[in-house]
Design a protein around this motif. Structure first.
Motif, PDB file in Angstrom:
ATOM      1  N   LYS A  65       0.834  -1.202   0.000  1.00  0.00           N
ATOM      2  CA  LYS A  65       0.000   0.000   0.000  1.00  0.00           C
ATOM      3  C   LYS A  65       0.863   1.243   0.000  1.00  0.00           C
ATOM      4  CE  LYS A  65      -2.514   2.471   3.559  1.00  0.00           C
ATOM      5  NZ  LYS A  65      -2.666   2.468   5.014  1.00  0.00           N
ATOM      6  N   LYS A  66       1.885   1.223   0.866  1.00  0.00           N
ATOM      7  CA  LYS A  66       2.732   2.400   0.975  1.00  0.00           C
ATOM      8  C   LYS A  66       3.499   2.619  -0.333  1.00  0.00           C
ATOM      9  CE  LYS A  66       6.484   4.497   3.063  1.00  0.00           C
ATOM     10  NZ  LYS A  66       7.782   4.298   3.628  1.00  0.00           N
ATOM     11  N   VAL A  70       3.358   5.990  -2.479  1.00  0.00           N
ATOM     12  CA  VAL A  70       4.564   6.776  -2.725  1.00  0.00           C
ATOM     13  C   VAL A  70       4.814   6.910  -4.222  1.00  0.00           C
ATOM     14  CG1 VAL A  70       7.051   6.749  -2.469  1.00  0.00           C
ATOM     15  CG2 VAL A  70       5.621   6.310  -0.509  1.00  0.00           C
ATOM     16  N   LEU A  73       2.606   9.576  -5.534  1.00  0.00           N
ATOM     17  CA  LEU A  73       2.954  10.931  -5.112  1.00  0.00           C
ATOM     18  C   LEU A  73       4.205  11.442  -5.809  1.00  0.00           C
ATOM     19  CD1 LEU A  73       2.154  10.780  -1.339  1.00  0.00           C
ATOM     20  CD2 LEU A  73       1.208  12.361  -2.983  1.00  0.00           C
ATOM     21  N   ARG A  74       5.171  10.544  -5.989  1.00  0.00           N
ATOM     22  CA  ARG A  74       6.427  11.060  -6.536  1.00  0.00           C
ATOM     23  C   ARG A  74       6.254  11.489  -7.983  1.00  0.00           C
ATOM     24  NH1 ARG A  74      10.554   6.179  -6.487  1.00  0.00           N
ATOM     25  NH2 ARG A  74      11.849   7.670  -7.571  1.00  0.00           N
ATOM     26  N   ASP A  75       5.197  10.995  -8.616  1.00  0.00           N
ATOM     27  CA  ASP A  75       4.920  11.490  -9.962  1.00  0.00           C
ATOM     28  C   ASP A  75       3.888  12.602  -9.942  1.00  0.00           C
ATOM     29  OD1 ASP A  75       6.704   9.775 -11.186  1.00  0.00           O
ATOM     30  OD2 ASP A  75       5.288   8.128 -11.065  1.00  0.00           O
ATOM     31  N   GLY A  76       3.555  13.031  -8.751  1.00  0.00           N
ATOM     32  CA  GLY A  76       2.683  14.196  -8.640  1.00  0.00           C
ATOM     33  C   GLY A  76       1.206  13.909  -8.724  1.00  0.00           C
ATOM     34  N   PHE A  77       0.811  12.636  -8.625  1.00  0.00           N
ATOM     35  CA  PHE A  77      -0.625  12.330  -8.724  1.00  0.00           C
ATOM     36  C   PHE A  77      -1.256  12.451  -7.348  1.00  0.00           C
ATOM     37  CE2 PHE A  77       1.125   9.914 -12.327  1.00  0.00           C
ATOM     38  CZ  PHE A  77       0.452  10.578 -13.331  1.00  0.00           C
ATOM     39  N   HIS A  78      -1.364  13.691  -6.890  1.00  0.00           N
ATOM     40  CA  HIS A  78      -1.802  13.821  -5.495  1.00  0.00           C
ATOM     41  C   HIS A  78      -3.292  13.592  -5.345  1.00  0.00           C
ATOM     42  CE1 HIS A  78      -3.550  17.891  -5.967  1.00  0.00           C
ATOM     43  NE2 HIS A  78      -2.705  17.930  -6.983  1.00  0.00           N
ATOM     44  N   LYS A  79      -4.058  13.861  -6.407  1.00  0.00           N
ATOM     45  CA  LYS A  79      -5.502  13.620  -6.288  1.00  0.00           C
ATOM     46  C   LYS A  79      -5.793  12.129  -6.186  1.00  0.00           C
ATOM     47  CE  LYS A  79      -6.951  17.800  -8.497  1.00  0.00           C
ATOM     48  NZ  LYS A  79      -7.169  18.379  -9.812  1.00  0.00           N
ATOM     49  N   PHE A  81      -3.822   9.955  -4.996  1.00  0.00           N
ATOM     50  CA  PHE A  81      -3.411   9.538  -3.662  1.00  0.00           C
ATOM     51  C   PHE A  81      -4.494   9.860  -2.647  1.00  0.00           C
ATOM     52  CE2 PHE A  81      -1.623  11.224   0.315  1.00  0.00           C
ATOM     53  CZ  PHE A  81      -1.209  10.033   0.870  1.00  0.00           C
ATOM     54  N   THR A  82      -5.003  11.086  -2.711  1.00  0.00           N
ATOM     55  CA  THR A  82      -6.024  11.482  -1.754  1.00  0.00           C
ATOM     56  C   THR A  82      -7.234  10.562  -1.855  1.00  0.00           C
ATOM     57  OG1 THR A  82      -5.318  13.701  -2.273  1.00  0.00           O
ATOM     58  CG2 THR A  82      -7.222  13.487  -0.866  1.00  0.00           C
ATOM     59  N   PHE A  85      -6.419   7.099  -0.523  1.00  0.00           N
ATOM     60  CA  PHE A  85      -6.255   7.165   0.924  1.00  0.00           C
ATOM     61  C   PHE A  85      -7.609   7.265   1.610  1.00  0.00           C
ATOM     62  CE2 PHE A  85      -4.631   8.786   4.923  1.00  0.00           C
ATOM     63  CZ  PHE A  85      -3.446   8.079   5.026  1.00  0.00           C
ATOM     64  N   ARG A 132      -5.827  16.597 -15.967  1.00  0.00           N
ATOM     65  CA  ARG A 132      -4.941  17.755 -16.019  1.00  0.00           C
ATOM     66  C   ARG A 132      -4.960  18.370 -17.414  1.00  0.00           C
ATOM     67  NH1 ARG A 132       0.145  15.330 -13.991  1.00  0.00           N
ATOM     68  NH2 ARG A 132      -0.684  14.740 -11.977  1.00  0.00           N
ATOM     69  N   LYS A 133      -5.085  17.483 -18.413  1.00  0.00           N
ATOM     70  CA  LYS A 133      -5.086  18.000 -19.778  1.00  0.00           C
ATOM     71  C   LYS A 133      -6.468  18.406 -20.236  1.00  0.00           C
ATOM     72  CE  LYS A 133      -1.100  15.325 -21.153  1.00  0.00           C
ATOM     73  NZ  LYS A 133      -0.827  13.914 -21.377  1.00  0.00           N
TER      74      LYS A 133
ATOM     75  N   ARG B 192      12.181  13.595  -4.704  1.00  0.00           N
ATOM     76  CA  ARG B 192      10.769  13.303  -4.956  1.00  0.00           C
ATOM     77  C   ARG B 192      10.325  12.083  -4.158  1.00  0.00           C
ATOM     78  NH1 ARG B 192      10.684  13.123 -11.122  1.00  0.00           N
ATOM     79  NH2 ARG B 192       9.600  11.187 -10.724  1.00  0.00           N
ATOM     80  N   ALA B 196       7.500  12.236  -1.300  1.00  0.00           N
ATOM     81  CA  ALA B 196       6.306  11.392  -1.416  1.00  0.00           C
ATOM     82  C   ALA B 196       6.101  10.622  -0.130  1.00  0.00           C
ATOM     83  CB  ALA B 196       6.453  10.450  -2.600  1.00  0.00           C
ATOM     84  N   TYR B 200       2.990  10.780   2.487  1.00  0.00           N
ATOM     85  CA  TYR B 200       2.282   9.557   2.896  1.00  0.00           C
ATOM     86  C   TYR B 200       2.206   9.462   4.415  1.00  0.00           C
ATOM     87  CZ  TYR B 200       1.287   4.698   3.736  1.00  0.00           C
ATOM     88  OH  TYR B 200       0.722   3.553   4.210  1.00  0.00           O
ATOM     89  N   THR B 208      -5.104  13.612   4.932  1.00  0.00           N
ATOM     90  CA  THR B 208      -4.548  14.184   3.708  1.00  0.00           C
ATOM     91  C   THR B 208      -4.775  15.688   3.596  1.00  0.00           C
ATOM     92  OG1 THR B 208      -6.574  13.467   2.671  1.00  0.00           O
ATOM     93  CG2 THR B 208      -4.623  12.139   2.269  1.00  0.00           C
ATOM     94  N   TYR B 217       3.520  18.757   0.156  1.00  0.00           N
ATOM     95  CA  TYR B 217       2.992  19.099  -1.165  1.00  0.00           C
ATOM     96  C   TYR B 217       3.725  20.314  -1.733  1.00  0.00           C
ATOM     97  CZ  TYR B 217      -1.074  16.025  -0.693  1.00  0.00           C
ATOM     98  OH  TYR B 217      -1.895  14.955  -0.581  1.00  0.00           O
ATOM     99  N   LEU B 220       7.163  19.403  -2.941  1.00  0.00           N
ATOM    100  CA  LEU B 220       7.028  18.602  -4.161  1.00  0.00           C
ATOM    101  C   LEU B 220       6.696  19.504  -5.351  1.00  0.00           C
ATOM    102  CD1 LEU B 220       7.236  15.605  -4.736  1.00  0.00           C
ATOM    103  CD2 LEU B 220       4.777  15.434  -4.567  1.00  0.00           C
ATOM    104  N   PHE B 224       8.641  20.145  -9.012  1.00  0.00           N
ATOM    105  CA  PHE B 224       8.057  20.091 -10.350  1.00  0.00           C
ATOM    106  C   PHE B 224       8.180  21.450 -11.050  1.00  0.00           C
ATOM    107  CE2 PHE B 224       5.729  16.379  -8.633  1.00  0.00           C
ATOM    108  CZ  PHE B 224       6.255  15.473  -9.527  1.00  0.00           C
ATOM    109  N   GLU B 231       2.040  22.472 -15.214  1.00  0.00           N
ATOM    110  CA  GLU B 231       0.675  22.016 -14.888  1.00  0.00           C
ATOM    111  C   GLU B 231       0.655  21.291 -13.564  1.00  0.00           C
ATOM    112  OE1 GLU B 231      -0.255  19.410 -17.977  1.00  0.00           O
ATOM    113  OE2 GLU B 231      -0.826  20.968 -19.400  1.00  0.00           O
ATOM    114  N   LEU B 232       1.636  20.372 -13.439  1.00  0.00           N
ATOM    115  CA  LEU B 232       1.711  19.560 -12.240  1.00  0.00           C
ATOM    116  C   LEU B 232       1.934  20.428 -11.021  1.00  0.00           C
ATOM    117  CD1 LEU B 232       3.785  16.370 -12.828  1.00  0.00           C
ATOM    118  CD2 LEU B 232       2.121  16.772 -11.041  1.00  0.00           C
ATOM    119  N   LEU B 236      -0.518  21.179  -7.637  1.00  0.00           N
ATOM    120  CA  LEU B 236      -0.047  20.980  -6.271  1.00  0.00           C
ATOM    121  C   LEU B 236      -0.123  22.278  -5.463  1.00  0.00           C
ATOM    122  CD1 LEU B 236       2.895  18.586  -6.995  1.00  0.00           C
ATOM    123  CD2 LEU B 236       1.062  18.142  -5.410  1.00  0.00           C
TER     124      LEU B 236
END
Lengths: 471, 374
Positions: A65-66, A70, A73-79, A81-82, A85, A132-133, B192, B196, B200, B208, B217, B220, B224, B231-232, B236
């Motif tokens: 899960k973690k 992670v 998040l590290r690719d910026g997909f925070h939504k 993740f939220t 979660f 996003r696009k 990054r 992340a 978490y 969150t 955030y 991060l 970016f 955009e990213l 954030l």
């Protein structure tokens, strides 16, 4: 690095096997061959003795899960993740609620199901990237795929969550003229229908119907969306009306059912239309408007005849018979019921046969034609025996017994009232044997039932066996 | 009295500088229990933390008075313990505040104090040491001493690794600092990964949507941003500002509500207060202003976001009783709003703030500006 020609080494079989299993040993170059030059060691180590990279260490140390979170998040997909979660938190809450009600909680946590987490990761990140696009259609598709993936009994709540998300996203999609929006409305309708909130479900289905009106959209299985909309709307209306009928709110129920039949007519599906009018007829019957009920049911039977649908025709006859019965027109009712019996028997619908026969028996019973009544009850009973359903058997047995008693009562009355030797003898002999006596008004004589007749009715036999003890 | 002579100190007793642990040559005359190697360090310590804790150090560094009964002895020990714990927290908060204000030099002595007391109370290998290590690491980072920061962080990481019961909050802090370290080392990939992890763990600890999660955030987003993934970074940044806005506005509403409910009952005025500690306030200001600057420099097509941040900043300053800054924030909203004709939500805020009656002296100026606007 200099490599020398391989040494010929003799090994036992076991050693060869062991060497093959060792991850570090290279098959082609045995160790003895490797003669190290000054800075060669690193290359050899890198190639053959691999340490764990940081990611691998993390993967071992942390829960799946973690790692998934992670990675998101590290690719910026925070939504994403939220969302993931909060879903997991929701799962925890559900479990706590279940524990509070001391239910045994069977469902495994999402954390323990890596394939599900993988799916989450895949679709959620894709959806977020598309969002996003501004490609809302793709967002919708991904979310819908997730909803489909969780379309099983244990993950209903996840699916519902994504249906709601789809619904919100679909309202942003304007390019396709509202097809996605319509689909989302359908899903929301389904969601509320399953939860039992029929009013809300009907609202969503209405929107669905409105959006699909006059469109030739088809779903994945090739069905017209408009037709589906009509079907679900009619179904929801029917469920709603059922609830209203239970609360004795006949007017509202009829109003809704009329709406339903109108929609069914629009849907151009005869069988659905028939169905709608059937339920409308039943509602009219329940509210006591017999004439309207009859006319509506007439329409149902017409439709059924035109569709060659015998089963629904049977149902129509049954309903009409019920209406006529409550109107007091017994002969008409009998006519329909007899038709119904024939149809049911032709289609091997034992339950229908039993019901129809029971109703017929009831009617004859009321009319005082006990012979016929017992005849029909006997039919019902024997059919029940065939399907071997104990509750039904018991019920029909009682009916049958009553009819038989009625049948015999007249004869007995005659004997008692005439009060002569002959009748007395008959009465006494009946008391001894307790067998079937048949009414014979001309002779005033009781004939004993034939042996096989008794055999059919174990009850009667039992009665005879027990009688001496009672006396 | 100020100067001491190391040779005159009794044998076996070594006096060390409070800051660098070199042999001491000076003593603080106020408390007489603190020593320094020279005036430079003394001044640094005084400016950072010593002025605030000078008198508090006396009971800790002199021998305990003689107690007659066991009970009193226990009591005395407990009191000592409590004093130390209080000092730990106090030094920690002070150091944190300096850090958020960007005064890294000043933060070091305070953080060192916190670390030293922690060692006294909890021992050398306790998880409790980690926050202090992290502070020191952050201060060193701020001073550009990357190697030192890495040392502290490795120490912290090792402590966390060894311990079995480490709270999610500590994990989160550790990863945040590691992330910052890697940003400083220009290793964005690693950074990054750590940020992340930070998000978490913070989410596990606080949820969150908590203000304490927003820091991860923010950093991060900065990564970016520097990678030119606008955009990213933008989503954030928006997320961060939304988190702060929801928190502050709900706090503000609660305050207003409490005020209307209770003033007539007790006649008591509710003081403005953000519900945050000083360090968090400093962090909020730093994060929000830098987002604002970035927003203004990049996007012209989404003025709502800028307005949201200005609004948030306005509420924040207002709650912190800094009315002049609040005014600046509030007044700079309407031009943006009017210019784009997209959002007029800023104006009600402007009206509301003088209405609370606290900022009397700036009311006139506001009304003037409002009338010129409308």
């Amino acid at each position: 690095m200099a490599t020398f020609p391989p040494l010929s080494m003799t090994r036992t079989k076991l050693a060869v096997l062991a060497r093959q299993k060792l991850p570090c040993s290279s098959k082609s170059i045995p160790r003895a061959q490797l003669i190290k030059e000054k800075d060669d060691i690193d290359y050899y180590l890198e190639q053959n003795i691999k340490g764990l990279s940081k990611e691998e260490v993390a993967a071992h140390r942390n829960s799946y899960k973690k790692s998934i979170c992670v990675d998101m998040l590290r690719d910026g997909f925070h939504k994403s993740f939220t969302e993931l979660f909060s879903l997991m938190e929701q799962w925890d809450k559900l479990r706590e609620a279940a524990q509070a009600r001391s239910l045994f909680w069977l469902q495994r946590p999402l954390e323990d199901q890596p394939d599900k987490l993988d799916n989450f990761y895949h679709y959620l990140t894709k959806a977020e990237a598309a969002e996003r696009k501004g490609y809302y259609e793709e967002v919708y598709n991904n979310l819908y795929a997730l909803a489909c993936y969780f379309d099983n009994s244990e993950d209903k709540w996840v699916r519902n969550h994504f249906y709601e998300r789809c619904f919100k996203i679909a309202q942003l999609i304007k390019v396709d003229g509202g097809k996605k929006e319509a689909e989302a409305e359908a899903h929301m309708g389904l969601l509320y229908e399953e939860e039992g909130e029929l009013l809300k479900a009907a609202e969503h289905y209405e929107a669905f119907h409105e959006l699909t009106q006059g469109r030739l959209w088809k779903d994945a299985t090739g069905q017209f969306l408009n037709l589906i909309a009509c079907e679900s709307l009619v179904r929801t209306y029917r469920l709603l009306s059922d609830r209203m009928l239970q609360n004795r709110d006949y007017k509202q129920a009829i109003k809704i059912l009329i709406k339903a039949s109108e929609i069914a007519r629009e849907g151009n599906d005869r069988s659905m239309e028939g169905e709608a009018s059937y339920y409308l007829g039943l509602a009219h019957l329940a509210s006591g408007e017999y004439e309207t009920a009859l006319s509506v049911l007439d329409r149902y039977s017409e439709i059924s005849t035109s569709l060659d649908d015998e089963l629904s025709l049977g149902r129509a006859y049954e309903a009409m018979a019920k209406v006529l019965q409550s109107q007091g027109e017994m002969t008409e009712a009998i006519k329909y019921l007899e038709k119904f019996v024939v149809i049911a028997r032709n289609n091997f619908k034992s339950l229908d046969v039993i019901q129809a026969c029971t109703m017929l028996g009831d009617i004859y019973n009321e009319k005082g034609q006990y012979n016929k009544a017992s005849d029909y009850f006997q039919q019902a009973f024997s059919t029940a025996m065939e399907v071997t359903k104990t509750t039904l058997m018991d019920e029909t047995k009682v009916h049958y017994g009553i009819a038989r008693a009625h049948q015999m009562m007249l004869t007995m009355n005659g004997y008692i009232e005439s009060a002569d030797m002959n009748s007395l003898n008959c009465l006494l002999s009946w008391k001894e044997t307790r067998t079937q006596v048949e009414y014979d008004p001309i002779l005033g004589e009781a004939r004993k039932a034939t042996e096989d007749n008794i055999y059919q009715f174990p009850d009667a036999q039992e009665e005879t066996r027990r009688s001496p003890e009672n006396q | 009295m100020n100067v001491i002579y190391p040779l005159a100190v009794p044998k076996g007793r070594r006096l060390c500088c409070e800051v660098c642990e070199a042999p001491a040559e000076r003593m603080c005359t106020a408390c007489t229990v603190t020593y320094y190697c020279g005036p430079v360090h003394q001044k640094a310590d005084w400016g950072s933390i010593h002025a605030k804790i000078c008198q508090l150090l006396i009971p800790l560094r002199t021998s305990m008075p003689f107690f007659n009964s066991e009970e009193e002895r226990q009591h005395g020990l407990q009191q000592l313990q409590r004093r130390q714990e209080h000092l730990i927290e106090f030094c920690y908060t002070v150091a944190q505040k300096y850090l958020f204000e960007g005064r890294h030099e000043d933060a070091v002595p305070a953080a060192l104090h916190s670390l030293r007391f922690r060692m006294n109370v909890h021992g050398l290998s306790s998880v409790e040491l980690v926050p202090a290590y992290l502070l020191l690491a952050e201060a060193s980072l701020g001073l550009g001493r990357i190697v030192q920061a890495e040392e502290y962080l490795s120490q912290a990481q090792w402590t966390v690794l060894k311990s079995t019961d480490c709270s999610n909050a500590t994990h989160s802090l550790l990863h945040r600092n590691l992330g910052l370290l890697y940003i400083a080392k220009k290793n964005l990939e690693e950074a990054r990964y750590h940020l992340a992890n930070d998000i978490y763990f913070a989410s596990c600890a606080f949820g969150t949507e908590d203000v304490r999660t927003s820091g991860g955030y923010f950093h991060l987003a900065n990564i970016f941003y520097s990678l030119k993934k606008m955009e990213l970074a933008d989503t954030l940044y928006t997320k961060v500002s939304e988190i702060w806005y929801t928190y502050l506005s709900s706090h503000y509403q609660a305050l207003l509500h409490a005020r209307t409910q209770q003033t007539d009952l007790l006649g008591k005025q509710f003081m403005n207060d953000t519900g945050l500690d000083e360090a968090q306030e400093a962090e909020a200001i730093r994060i929000l202003t830098s987002i604002l600057i970035i927003q203004e420099s990049t996007s012209t097509q989404a003025p709502q976001k800028g307005i949201l941040i200005l609004k948030t900043l306005g509420i924040l300053y207002y709650l912190m009783l800094e009315f002049s800054k609040a005014q600046v924030a509030a007044v700079s909203q309407p031009p943006v709003a009017v210019r784009t004709q997209a959002d007029r939500t800023a104006v009600p805020l402007l009206k509301r703030m003088p209405a609370t009656g606290q900022a009397l002296n700036i009311q006139h100026g506001w009304h003037g500006q409002l009338s010129s606007l409308l």
